[in-house]
Design a protein around this motif. Sequence first.
Motif, PDB file in Angstrom:
ATOM      1  N   THR A   1       3.288   2.051  -3.868  1.00  0.00           N
ATOM      2  CA  THR A   1       3.209   3.501  -4.060  1.00  0.00           C
ATOM      3  C   THR A   1       4.608   4.077  -4.222  1.00  0.00           C
ATOM      4  O   THR A   1       4.836   4.890  -5.105  1.00  0.00           O
ATOM      5  CB  THR A   1       2.476   4.161  -2.869  1.00  0.00           C
ATOM      6  OG1 THR A   1       1.195   3.540  -2.734  1.00  0.00           O
ATOM      7  CG2 THR A   1       2.271   5.646  -3.110  1.00  0.00           C
ATOM      8  N   SER A   2       5.528   3.679  -3.363  1.00  0.00           N
ATOM      9  CA  SER A   2       6.921   4.052  -3.629  1.00  0.00           C
ATOM     10  C   SER A   2       7.817   2.859  -3.371  1.00  0.00           C
ATOM     11  O   SER A   2       7.612   2.101  -2.420  1.00  0.00           O
ATOM     12  CB  SER A   2       7.347   5.258  -2.802  1.00  0.00           C
ATOM     13  OG  SER A   2       6.824   5.241  -1.523  1.00  0.00           O
TER      14      SER A   2
ATOM     15  N   THR B   1       5.395   7.322   6.962  1.00  0.00           N
ATOM     16  CA  THR B   1       5.282   6.520   5.734  1.00  0.00           C
ATOM     17  C   THR B   1       4.005   6.866   4.975  1.00  0.00           C
ATOM     18  O   THR B   1       4.016   7.047   3.751  1.00  0.00           O
ATOM     19  CB  THR B   1       5.284   5.007   6.078  1.00  0.00           C
ATOM     20  OG1 THR B   1       6.444   4.723   6.841  1.00  0.00           O
ATOM     21  CG2 THR B   1       5.261   4.160   4.848  1.00  0.00           C
TER      22      THR B   1
ATOM     23  N   LEU C   1      -6.176   4.079  -0.823  1.00  0.00           N
ATOM     24  CA  LEU C   1      -5.192   4.158   0.273  1.00  0.00           C
ATOM     25  C   LEU C   1      -5.839   4.716   1.543  1.00  0.00           C
ATOM     26  O   LEU C   1      -5.610   4.204   2.642  1.00  0.00           O
ATOM     27  CB  LEU C   1      -4.015   5.038  -0.166  1.00  0.00           C
ATOM     28  CG  LEU C   1      -2.837   5.144   0.801  1.00  0.00           C
ATOM     29  CD1 LEU C   1      -2.208   3.775   1.043  1.00  0.00           C
ATOM     30  CD2 LEU C   1      -1.778   6.103   0.271  1.00  0.00           C
TER      31      LEU C   1
ATOM     32  N   ARG D   1       4.224  10.416   3.449  1.00  0.00           N
ATOM     33  CA  ARG D   1       5.160  10.457   2.315  1.00  0.00           C
ATOM     34  C   ARG D   1       4.523   9.826   1.067  1.00  0.00           C
ATOM     35  O   ARG D   1       4.624  10.372  -0.037  1.00  0.00           O
ATOM     36  CB  ARG D   1       6.439   9.695   2.702  1.00  0.00           C
ATOM     37  CG  ARG D   1       7.538   9.741   1.660  1.00  0.00           C
ATOM     38  CD  ARG D   1       8.917   9.477   2.261  1.00  0.00           C
ATOM     39  NE  ARG D   1       8.930   8.448   3.288  1.00  0.00           N
ATOM     40  CZ  ARG D   1       9.000   7.144   3.036  1.00  0.00           C
ATOM     41  NH1 ARG D   1       9.049   6.706   1.798  1.00  0.00           N
ATOM     42  NH2 ARG D   1       9.018   6.259   4.017  1.00  0.00           N
ATOM     43  N   ASN D   2       3.831   8.722   1.246  1.00  0.00           N
ATOM     44  CA  ASN D   2       3.219   8.057   0.098  1.00  0.00           C
ATOM     45  C   ASN D   2       1.998   8.798  -0.416  1.00  0.00           C
ATOM     46  O   ASN D   2       1.737   8.794  -1.621  1.00  0.00           O
ATOM     47  CB  ASN D   2       2.879   6.615   0.460  1.00  0.00           C
ATOM     48  CG  ASN D   2       4.123   5.745   0.473  1.00  0.00           C
ATOM     49  OD1 ASN D   2       4.532   5.255  -0.567  1.00  0.00           O
ATOM     50  ND2 ASN D   2       4.762   5.602   1.626  1.00  0.00           N
TER      51      ASN D   2
ATOM     52  N   PHE E   1      -6.345   2.698   5.176  1.00  0.00           N
ATOM     53  CA  PHE E   1      -5.768   3.181   6.434  1.00  0.00           C
ATOM     54  C   PHE E   1      -6.823   3.758   7.384  1.00  0.00           C
ATOM     55  O   PHE E   1      -6.484   4.133   8.505  1.00  0.00           O
ATOM     56  CB  PHE E   1      -4.678   4.230   6.139  1.00  0.00           C
ATOM     57  CG  PHE E   1      -3.361   3.606   5.807  1.00  0.00           C
ATOM     58  CD1 PHE E   1      -3.158   3.000   4.584  1.00  0.00           C
ATOM     59  CD2 PHE E   1      -2.315   3.594   6.720  1.00  0.00           C
ATOM     60  CE1 PHE E   1      -1.954   2.403   4.263  1.00  0.00           C
ATOM     61  CE2 PHE E   1      -1.106   2.999   6.422  1.00  0.00           C
ATOM     62  CZ  PHE E   1      -0.922   2.393   5.183  1.00  0.00           C
TER      63      PHE E   1
ATOM     64  N   TRP F   1       0.820  -1.216   0.000  1.00  0.00           N
ATOM     65  CA  TRP F   1       0.000   0.000   0.000  1.00  0.00           C
ATOM     66  C   TRP F   1       0.853   1.266   0.000  1.00  0.00           C
ATOM     67  O   TRP F   1       0.470   2.264  -0.590  1.00  0.00           O
ATOM     68  CB  TRP F   1      -0.931   0.004   1.220  1.00  0.00           C
ATOM     69  CG  TRP F   1      -2.091  -0.915   1.049  1.00  0.00           C
ATOM     70  CD1 TRP F   1      -2.231  -2.171   1.542  1.00  0.00           C
ATOM     71  CD2 TRP F   1      -3.282  -0.661   0.307  1.00  0.00           C
ATOM     72  NE1 TRP F   1      -3.424  -2.722   1.158  1.00  0.00           N
ATOM     73  CE2 TRP F   1      -4.092  -1.808   0.405  1.00  0.00           C
ATOM     74  CE3 TRP F   1      -3.751   0.421  -0.430  1.00  0.00           C
ATOM     75  CZ2 TRP F   1      -5.341  -1.904  -0.211  1.00  0.00           C
ATOM     76  CZ3 TRP F   1      -5.003   0.339  -1.046  1.00  0.00           C
ATOM     77  CH2 TRP F   1      -5.775  -0.815  -0.929  1.00  0.00           C
ATOM     78  N   THR F   2       1.980   1.235   0.684  1.00  0.00           N
ATOM     79  CA  THR F   2       2.814   2.451   0.748  1.00  0.00           C
ATOM     80  C   THR F   2       4.212   2.138   0.195  1.00  0.00           C
ATOM     81  O   THR F   2       4.350   1.961  -0.996  1.00  0.00           O
ATOM     82  CB  THR F   2       2.882   2.994   2.190  1.00  0.00           C
ATOM     83  OG1 THR F   2       3.409   1.973   3.042  1.00  0.00           O
ATOM     84  CG2 THR F   2       1.517   3.437   2.675  1.00  0.00           C
ATOM     85  N   SER F   3       5.209   2.067   1.079  1.00  0.00           N
ATOM     86  CA  SER F   3       6.599   1.940   0.628  1.00  0.00           C
ATOM     87  C   SER F   3       7.100   0.510   0.723  1.00  0.00           C
ATOM     88  O   SER F   3       6.795  -0.197   1.689  1.00  0.00           O
ATOM     89  CB  SER F   3       7.499   2.811   1.505  1.00  0.00           C
ATOM     90  OG  SER F   3       7.046   4.123   1.507  1.00  0.00           O
TER      91      SER F   3
ATOM     92  N   VAL G   1       3.260  11.255  -2.737  1.00  0.00           N
ATOM     93  CA  VAL G   1       3.583  10.726  -4.073  1.00  0.00           C
ATOM     94  C   VAL G   1       2.333  10.744  -4.961  1.00  0.00           C
ATOM     95  O   VAL G   1       2.368  11.187  -6.119  1.00  0.00           O
ATOM     96  CB  VAL G   1       4.139   9.279  -3.960  1.00  0.00           C
ATOM     97  CG1 VAL G   1       4.267   8.634  -5.326  1.00  0.00           C
ATOM     98  CG2 VAL G   1       5.473   9.283  -3.240  1.00  0.00           C
ATOM     99  N   ILE G   2       1.233  10.310  -4.391  1.00  0.00           N
ATOM    100  CA  ILE G   2      -0.017  10.285  -5.174  1.00  0.00           C
ATOM    101  C   ILE G   2      -0.486  11.705  -5.464  1.00  0.00           C
ATOM    102  O   ILE G   2      -0.909  12.012  -6.590  1.00  0.00           O
ATOM    103  CB  ILE G   2      -1.101   9.472  -4.424  1.00  0.00           C
ATOM    104  CG1 ILE G   2      -0.651   8.017  -4.297  1.00  0.00           C
ATOM    105  CG2 ILE G   2      -2.423   9.539  -5.164  1.00  0.00           C
ATOM    106  CD1 ILE G   2      -1.563   7.147  -3.475  1.00  0.00           C
TER     107      ILE G   2
ATOM    108  N   ARG H   1       6.232   5.875  -7.361  1.00  0.00           N
ATOM    109  CA  ARG H   1       7.580   6.443  -7.507  1.00  0.00           C
ATOM    110  C   ARG H   1       8.574   5.321  -7.258  1.00  0.00           C
ATOM    111  O   ARG H   1       8.586   4.712  -6.190  1.00  0.00           O
ATOM    112  CB  ARG H   1       7.780   7.564  -6.507  1.00  0.00           C
ATOM    113  CG  ARG H   1       9.156   8.191  -6.549  1.00  0.00           C
ATOM    114  CD  ARG H   1       9.294   9.266  -5.503  1.00  0.00           C
ATOM    115  NE  ARG H   1       8.475  10.432  -5.821  1.00  0.00           N
ATOM    116  CZ  ARG H   1       8.174  11.393  -4.926  1.00  0.00           C
ATOM    117  NH1 ARG H   1       8.585  11.276  -3.679  1.00  0.00           N
ATOM    118  NH2 ARG H   1       7.452  12.434  -5.278  1.00  0.00           N
TER     119      ARG H   1
END
Lengths: 253, 231
Positions: free
Chosen positions: A163-164, B182, B224, B185-186, B228, A143-145, B189-190, A185
Motif C-alpha cells: 500500500t505504501s 500504520t 485490507l 496511514r495506509n 485486519f 498489506w500496509t507499509s 492512501v487508499i 504510494r
Amino acid sequence: MKLFSSDTRKPVTILSAVSSILIILAASSFALAQQKVSRRFPAGKNVRFELKNVTGTITVETWQRDEIMVTALMDNRKATFNPRQTDTGLVIDIVGDNRGRGDIGDMNFKIQLPVRSSVDLETRSGQINVSNIQGDLVRAHIWTSGDIRLSGVNAARVFASNTSGDIFFDGEFAAGGTYEFKSGRGTISLQLPANCGFHLVATAPVKKISMGPFWHDGMKLLSEGKRIIGDVGDGRASVTVTNYQGDIQFFRR
Amino acid sequence: MNCENYQILLSEFVDGTLTAEDCARVELHLTSCPDCADARNDLRVVVDFCLEQRGQYDAIPNERAMWLRISNLIEAESSSPARSQTPREAGWWFRLMNRSWQLSFPQLAGLVGAIVLVVAVATAFSMYRLSSRTSPLVAGFVPGSNSASIDERYSQQQQTIAYWNQRVELNKARWNPQMRETFDRNMGVIDAAVTDSMKQLHQNPHDSVSEDILNDALNDKVALLKEFSDL
C-alpha cells in the motif's frame, strides 16, 4: 603534591564500574528478550515456500543445497513459530500460529532456499527482499507499509504489491509469463535487460510513467497519459503495473 | 399289466374295437381299480358328447388352403404403408405423427450431431448474453455510466466497507499504537486514491482509467479491512 589522591579516585572508579555493569546488563537483557531460532528442512529441487508474517523483515536468498534454512529473530518470546512441511515444501503461518496472543512484535526471517524455488510471501507490515529466485512463482505482498525488493528474479509469475512503499524489480520476463506490480504510494522501478519482450499496461493516475529506453511511438497513451499500453520487443510476457499515487520507472540493466 | 397299460387300451375299450380277450381283461381290472374306472368314465363322457354333436362342427374341407389365405392376409396387413391409411384431409401434424420413421445409422448420427450443434450454439449465445449483462455488476462500475450511477454504486460499496470497518474498530483497541498508526496511514492512501478517482469521474464520467482505479482502490480497501478485522 599528588595530582589524584586515593580518596578522590576511589569514587570515580566505583562509579565507572557500576555504569559498565548497568550498560552490560541492559544490553544483555535486550539480547535475552530477542530470540533467534534456526531450523533446516530437507527439500527437493523445485520447492514451494510460503510465509505469512505479521510484522518484520523477510529476506529470501538462494543457496546450492537441497535444503531450506529458516532463521527467525523474534522480538517477543511469547511468539511461536511452527513451520509445516508439505509434499512440495514448507509453510510458515505466523498469523495463524499466534492468533489470540495479542501483540507479538516483529519477527524477522531469513530464508535460504534452492535456486529453483517458488516463494509466496505476505506480511502486514515490514520489508520483503527476494534475490536470485528462478522458480515458477514469486509473490510478495505487504498489506500496509514496506518496501519490496526483488533482484535477480527469473520466474514465470511475479506478483508484488504494497500500500505504501517502493517496489524494485531487477530480473527477466519469461515469454508467456505474468508480472504484476502494484503500489498505493511509492515508486515502482523495473530494471530490465535490453532484449526483453512484454505487453505492458502501466497506470499511474497522479504521477508520471517513465518508460526510459523502452518507449516507442507504437505505444498508446490513454486518459491524458495516465495509462500506457503497448508491446516492447516480442510482447510475449504480460506486465501490469499500477501505482495509485506514485511514479512508475523503467530502466535498462 | 399295470394301470398305465390299461389306460392306453381305454380309448379302444370305449370305442368297442378291442379284442374280446383284452376287453375281458380290462373289465376285470376296472372292477378292482377305481382310478382306471374314473378315467374310463371321463373318456366315455367325452366320446358320448362328440357323438351327440356330430354334424354341427363340419370338418374343414381344405385346411391347407385356409392357412394360405390367413397367411396372405397377415402379410398384406404388415406390408401396407401407414400413410396409405392416412386420410387426404389430415393435417401436417397428424401426418407427421403417423409417419413410420426408419433411419439408417448415418442418418441417425447426422441427426444427433445437428441437435448437439444447435444446443451448443444456443448455450454459448445465452452465456454470452448473460455474462455481458452481469460482468459490469461484478466489476462494480459500468464503463461510461453517468456520475449519478457512479455515486449510487459507490454508496453500495460503502455499505460493505462500513460493515468491515465496524469489525476493525472493535479490535483496534487491542492493537499497539504503531500498528494503529500504520493501518490508519495506509487506509488514508487508499482513501486518497478513491477520492481522486471520484473527482476525475465527476469531471469526466467516461474516463475508464479512473473507473479502473476506483474499482481497484475500493476492492483494496475491503481486502485490507478484512485482513485486519481478525487481528
